[in-house]
Design a protein around this motif. Sequence first.
Motif, PDB file in Angstrom:
ATOM      1  N   ARG A  27       0.826  -1.241   0.002  1.00  0.00           N
ATOM      2  CA  ARG A  27       0.093   0.010  -0.135  1.00  0.00           C
ATOM      3  C   ARG A  27       0.818   1.274   0.014  1.00  0.00           C
ATOM      4  N   ILE A  28       0.645   1.952  -0.813  1.00  0.00           N
ATOM      5  CA  ILE A  28       1.335   3.469  -1.037  1.00  0.00           C
ATOM      6  C   ILE A  28       0.230   4.450  -0.503  1.00  0.00           C
ATOM      7  N   LEU A  29       0.397   5.281   0.443  1.00  0.00           N
ATOM      8  CA  LEU A  29      -0.521   6.462   0.692  1.00  0.00           C
ATOM      9  C   LEU A  29       0.219   7.673   0.638  1.00  0.00           C
ATOM     10  N   LEU A  30      -0.269   8.555  -0.064  1.00  0.00           N
ATOM     11  CA  LEU A  30       0.275  10.175  -0.037  1.00  0.00           C
ATOM     12  C   LEU A  30      -0.685  10.948   0.661  1.00  0.00           C
ATOM     13  N   ASP A  31      -0.413  11.590   1.536  1.00  0.00           N
ATOM     14  CA  ASP A  31      -1.355  12.430   2.280  1.00  0.00           C
ATOM     15  C   ASP A  31      -0.852  13.730   2.329  1.00  0.00           C
ATOM     16  N   GLU A  32      -1.392  14.763   1.519  1.00  0.00           N
ATOM     17  CA  GLU A  32      -0.820  15.951   1.449  1.00  0.00           C
ATOM     18  C   GLU A  32      -1.755  16.958   2.189  1.00  0.00           C
ATOM     19  N   THR A  33      -1.051  18.168   2.670  1.00  0.00           N
ATOM     20  CA  THR A  33      -1.557  19.423   3.071  1.00  0.00           C
ATOM     21  C   THR A  33      -1.026  20.455   2.605  1.00  0.00           C
ATOM     22  N   PRO A  34      -1.655  21.777   3.050  1.00  0.00           N
ATOM     23  CA  PRO A  34      -0.771  22.821   2.248  1.00  0.00           C
ATOM     24  C   PRO A  34       0.750  22.865   2.527  1.00  0.00           C
ATOM     25  N   SER A  35       1.364  22.289   3.695  1.00  0.00           N
ATOM     26  CA  SER A  35       2.505  22.575   4.339  1.00  0.00           C
ATOM     27  C   SER A  35       3.385  21.240   4.045  1.00  0.00           C
ATOM     28  N   ALA A  36       2.846  19.995   4.008  1.00  0.00           N
ATOM     29  CA  ALA A  36       3.448  18.905   4.324  1.00  0.00           C
ATOM     30  C   ALA A  36       2.720  17.628   3.211  1.00  0.00           C
ATOM     31  N   LEU A  37       3.799  16.696   2.975  1.00  0.00           N
ATOM     32  CA  LEU A  37       3.423  15.562   2.360  1.00  0.00           C
ATOM     33  C   LEU A  37       3.895  14.279   3.302  1.00  0.00           C
ATOM     34  N   GLN A  38       2.967  13.574   3.606  1.00  0.00           N
ATOM     35  CA  GLN A  38       3.363  12.300   4.476  1.00  0.00           C
ATOM     36  C   GLN A  38       3.470  11.014   3.214  1.00  0.00           C
ATOM     37  N   VAL A  39       4.338  10.373   3.271  1.00  0.00           N
ATOM     38  CA  VAL A  39       4.247   9.234   2.458  1.00  0.00           C
ATOM     39  C   VAL A  39       4.507   8.042   3.356  1.00  0.00           C
ATOM     40  N   ILE A  40       3.310   6.873   2.837  1.00  0.00           N
ATOM     41  CA  ILE A  40       3.466   5.824   3.768  1.00  0.00           C
ATOM     42  C   ILE A  40       3.524   4.668   2.970  1.00  0.00           C
ATOM     43  N   VAL A  41       4.384   3.788   2.907  1.00  0.00           N
ATOM     44  CA  VAL A  41       4.574   2.690   2.224  1.00  0.00           C
ATOM     45  C   VAL A  41       4.495   1.516   2.998  1.00  0.00           C
ATOM     46  N   SER A  42       3.246   0.591   3.017  1.00  0.00           N
ATOM     47  CA  SER A  42       3.331  -0.576   3.951  1.00  0.00           C
ATOM     48  C   SER A  42       2.989  -1.901   2.937  1.00  0.00           C
ATOM     49  N   ASP A  43       3.770  -3.020   3.673  1.00  0.00           N
ATOM     50  CA  ASP A  43       3.526  -4.438   2.869  1.00  0.00           C
ATOM     51  C   ASP A  43       3.312  -5.308   3.993  1.00  0.00           C
ATOM     52  N   ASN A  44       3.139  -6.753   3.377  1.00  0.00           N
ATOM     53  CA  ASN A  44       2.956  -7.728   4.155  1.00  0.00           C
ATOM     54  C   ASN A  44       3.970  -8.801   3.957  1.00  0.00           C
ATOM     55  N   GLY A  45       5.261  -8.251   3.665  1.00  0.00           N
ATOM     56  CA  GLY A  45       6.423  -8.945   3.236  1.00  0.00           C
ATOM     57  C   GLY A  45       7.043  -9.735   4.565  1.00  0.00           C
ATOM     58  N   CYS A  46       8.066 -10.184   4.538  1.00  0.00           N
ATOM     59  CA  CYS A  46       8.641 -11.174   5.791  1.00  0.00           C
ATOM     60  C   CYS A  46       9.161 -10.224   6.850  1.00  0.00           C
ATOM     61  N   GLY A  47       9.179  -8.902   6.680  1.00  0.00           N
ATOM     62  CA  GLY A  47       9.520  -8.082   7.874  1.00  0.00           C
ATOM     63  C   GLY A  47      10.816  -8.254   8.279  1.00  0.00           C
ATOM     64  N   MET A  48      11.345  -7.460   9.310  1.00  0.00           N
ATOM     65  CA  MET A  48      12.397  -7.503   9.926  1.00  0.00           C
ATOM     66  C   MET A  48      12.466  -7.577  11.094  1.00  0.00           C
ATOM     67  N   CYS A  49      13.554  -8.438  11.793  1.00  0.00           N
ATOM     68  CA  CYS A  49      13.663  -8.374  13.422  1.00  0.00           C
ATOM     69  C   CYS A  49      14.357  -7.003  13.726  1.00  0.00           C
ATOM     70  N   SER A  50      14.034  -6.700  15.248  1.00  0.00           N
ATOM     71  CA  SER A  50      14.389  -5.707  15.806  1.00  0.00           C
ATOM     72  C   SER A  50      15.901  -5.354  15.416  1.00  0.00           C
ATOM     73  N   ASP A  51      16.883  -6.259  15.542  1.00  0.00           N
ATOM     74  CA  ASP A  51      18.313  -5.849  15.361  1.00  0.00           C
ATOM     75  C   ASP A  51      18.335  -5.389  13.981  1.00  0.00           C
ATOM     76  N   PHE A  52      17.906  -6.135  13.021  1.00  0.00           N
ATOM     77  CA  PHE A  52      18.102  -5.725  11.536  1.00  0.00           C
ATOM     78  C   PHE A  52      17.350  -4.109  11.405  1.00  0.00           C
ATOM     79  N   LEU A  53      15.994  -4.067  11.898  1.00  0.00           N
ATOM     80  CA  LEU A  53      15.602  -2.902  11.895  1.00  0.00           C
ATOM     81  C   LEU A  53      16.294  -1.526  12.440  1.00  0.00           C
ATOM     82  N   ARG A  54      16.870  -1.855  13.212  1.00  0.00           N
ATOM     83  CA  ARG A  54      17.822  -0.738  13.701  1.00  0.00           C
ATOM     84  C   ARG A  54      19.012  -0.508  12.927  1.00  0.00           C
TER      85      ARG A  54
END
Lengths: 108, 188
Positions: free
Chosen positions: B24-51
């Motif tokens: 999922r790709i979400l672009l959420d725009e306001t007059p002063s900002a653009l928020q981008v969210i990319v989310s997936d159902n992939g294999c994910g990452m453990c906390s060490d790798f994520l860091r």
Amino acid sequence: MTVGKLSQILSLEPLAMPNGGREWNTVYIGDLLSRVMGHAAENSVWITIQPGINTVAVASLTNVSAILLAEGVLPQDPVIEKAREKGINILRGNDTAYELAVRLSELL
Amino acid sequence: MQEISLHILDIAENSVRAGADRIRILLDETPSALQVIVSDNGCGMCSDFLRSVTDPFCTSRVSRKVGMGIPLMKSAAERTGGSFTIASRPASGSATAHGTEVKAMFLTTHIDCAPLGDIVATLTTLIQGSPHVDYRFRHLQNGSLLAELDLCRIRQTLGEEIPVNTTEVLHWISEFLREQYETKNYHL
């Protein structure tokens, strides 16, 4: 010419010099790191005003001879430490990228 | 990476490599900002790798000493005074929900903020490269919908026989999105 010698001749401040004997033979100027990744030649002195940790990573990836920070920009201490750890030379000068490149070109 | 769209392309390609079949790709725009969210159902990452993924000297690829996609997007967002976060839940025996979510906030009023760029080309490139993935794209502006694409629905309409990455379908998707933007007088 070595990076150490360059630092001496042009009085560029060696912020990190883990490999002062490294030779350089060309110059690249760029601040957009994704662009630099694809275009900087090996053994360049890379002139930039981006002093972040990503700059050190790109220097490692492209195998440039040294990062030369223009306009007196100063990286944070962890960046300098990382450069020493990874064997990346960082020099710093107060001039603009253009002025530095002109002085470098006289040495080539 | 002169455009935010190219960062989105890079992040979504990470999702494909993580084995995701829903992105999922979400672009959420306001007059002063653009928020981008990319989310997936992939294999994910453990906390060490994520860091370690925002560390430019780390990568899951063996061919390179450093992986730059995430660090570059992080610095591009932070350079505008915005923010970058990444959250992940790794796949494991018991967990049913796994995947990764990347959130980047760009303050578009900052002079160094990159333009969004050609998001339509980014989407068609992704679909072409990984047609098995259910891409869901939504672009909001001040809370109202500017453009959306639900590949799952398009696939249902087309039926089993026609793959979504044929030239004709990709062209249609591209026009479908561009028309939505044109209707709202939004210039890409």
